[in-house]
Design an enzyme around this catalytic site. Structure first.
Site, PDB file in Angstrom:
ATOM      1  N   GLU A   1      24.763  -8.507  29.435  1.00 54.20           N
ATOM      2  CA  GLU A   1      26.195  -8.753  29.251  1.00 54.20           C
ATOM      3  C   GLU A   1      26.551  -8.753  27.772  1.00 54.20           C
ATOM      4  O   GLU A   1      27.599  -8.224  27.374  1.00 54.20           O
ATOM      5  CB  GLU A   1      26.592 -10.087  29.888  1.00 54.20           C
TER       6      GLU A   1
ATOM      7  N   SER B   1      22.144 -11.528  44.156  1.00 54.16           N
ATOM      8  CA  SER B   1      21.100 -10.549  44.433  1.00 54.16           C
ATOM      9  C   SER B   1      21.489  -9.622  45.573  1.00 54.16           C
ATOM     10  O   SER B   1      20.980  -8.503  45.678  1.00 54.16           O
ATOM     11  CB  SER B   1      19.794 -11.272  44.775  1.00 54.16           C
TER      12      SER B   1
ATOM     13  N   LYS C   1      24.551  -7.288  43.891  1.00 50.88           N
ATOM     14  CA  LYS C   1      24.074  -6.589  42.690  1.00 50.88           C
ATOM     15  C   LYS C   1      25.197  -6.324  41.691  1.00 50.88           C
ATOM     16  O   LYS C   1      25.142  -5.379  40.917  1.00 50.88           O
ATOM     17  CB  LYS C   1      23.415  -5.246  43.071  1.00 50.88           C
TER      18      LYS C   1
ATOM     19  N   ASP D   1       1.942 -14.010  30.564  1.00 52.69           N
ATOM     20  CA  ASP D   1       1.164 -12.838  30.926  1.00 52.69           C
ATOM     21  C   ASP D   1       1.860 -11.610  30.362  1.00 52.69           C
ATOM     22  O   ASP D   1       3.006 -11.335  30.708  1.00 52.69           O
ATOM     23  CB  ASP D   1       1.048 -12.731  32.451  1.00 52.69           C
TER      24      ASP D   1
END
Length: 225
Positions: free
Chosen positions: A151, A197, A200, A39
């Site tokens: 990174e 998560s 962070k 998409d």
């Protein structure tokens, strides 16, 4: 071992040239894919990132100002006296790098130089990037492999300002001066805190080696995180 072999065949497949395997988690499952649904929600990109700007306290660097960052890095990783037998094996640690700014300009400039070099060192060490070298037309070409493109962008930026990632394995990491080609930083990786998560961020604890002739044993060297 099998996952690594699958990844190698994928990268060498002539039917999909330019393919880069960034993770070896599920390569064996690709053969069971029949339909690929996508998409487009924005501008299509090549998934390439570039570090454009950094902030050090109240000072920011971008565009032509990156030359000033390169100057700080070159001064910080310089080994004196040059040409001596001792300097050939001397490596840079955070404390020795700070001493290189002790005679440069004003106090403010010295402090900024130490902060900039500390930032560059942190970015050059805190990542999961692995350098790979390939022979292309008789020349050695170094590329970087990582699961995250940001990174790779950071490591390419540290190389652009003077510190190249030369070697990385599970226990050690080596940095090379772009200007002189000599090894200037070697660290032992003591612990890695993966990105989550919740936090962070990721973290790494390393121990700096003082001389290239030393081994990673005992309590010699600087430790930082």
């Amino acid at each position: 071992m099998g996952k690594s072999v699958y990844a190698w065949f994928i990268e060498k497949d002539q039917g999909i040239p330019g393919t880069v395997v960034r993770t070896s988690t599920i390569p064996e499952d690709l053969g069971r894919v029949e339909y690929l649904l996508s998409d487009k929600t924005g501008t299509l990109t090549q998934n390439e990132m570039e570090l454009k700007k950094i902030h050090v306290g109240t000072v920011s660097y971008a565009n032509e100002a990156m030359d000033e960052v390169s100057t700080y890095v070159h001064q910080g990783i310089a080994v004196q006296p040059l040409g001596s037998e001792a300097s050939a094996t001397t490596l840079i640690t955070p404390s020795s790098a700070a001493n290189n700014f002790s005679t440069s300009g004003t106090r403010t400039r010295r402090e900024i130089g130490v902060r900039v070099l500390s930032l560059v060192l942190a970015l050059a060490l805190c990542h999961n990037v692995t350098p790979t070298t390939e022979e292309v037309d008789g020349q050695s070409i170094t590329t970087y492999q990582a699961s995250s493109p940001d990174e790779i962008a950071i490591v390419r930026w540290t190389e652009a300002v003077g510190l190249r990632l030369l070697h990385r394995d599970r226990k050690t990491l080596t940095l090379q001066s772009v200007d002189t080609g000599r090894i200037v930083v070697r660290v032992q990786i003591l612990n890695v805190f993966p990105f989550t998560s919740d936090s962070k961020r990721m973290g790494v604890v390393v121990r700096f080696l003082n001389r290239s002739s030393e081994n990673f044993s005992g309590d010699q060297g600087d430790r930082t995180d």
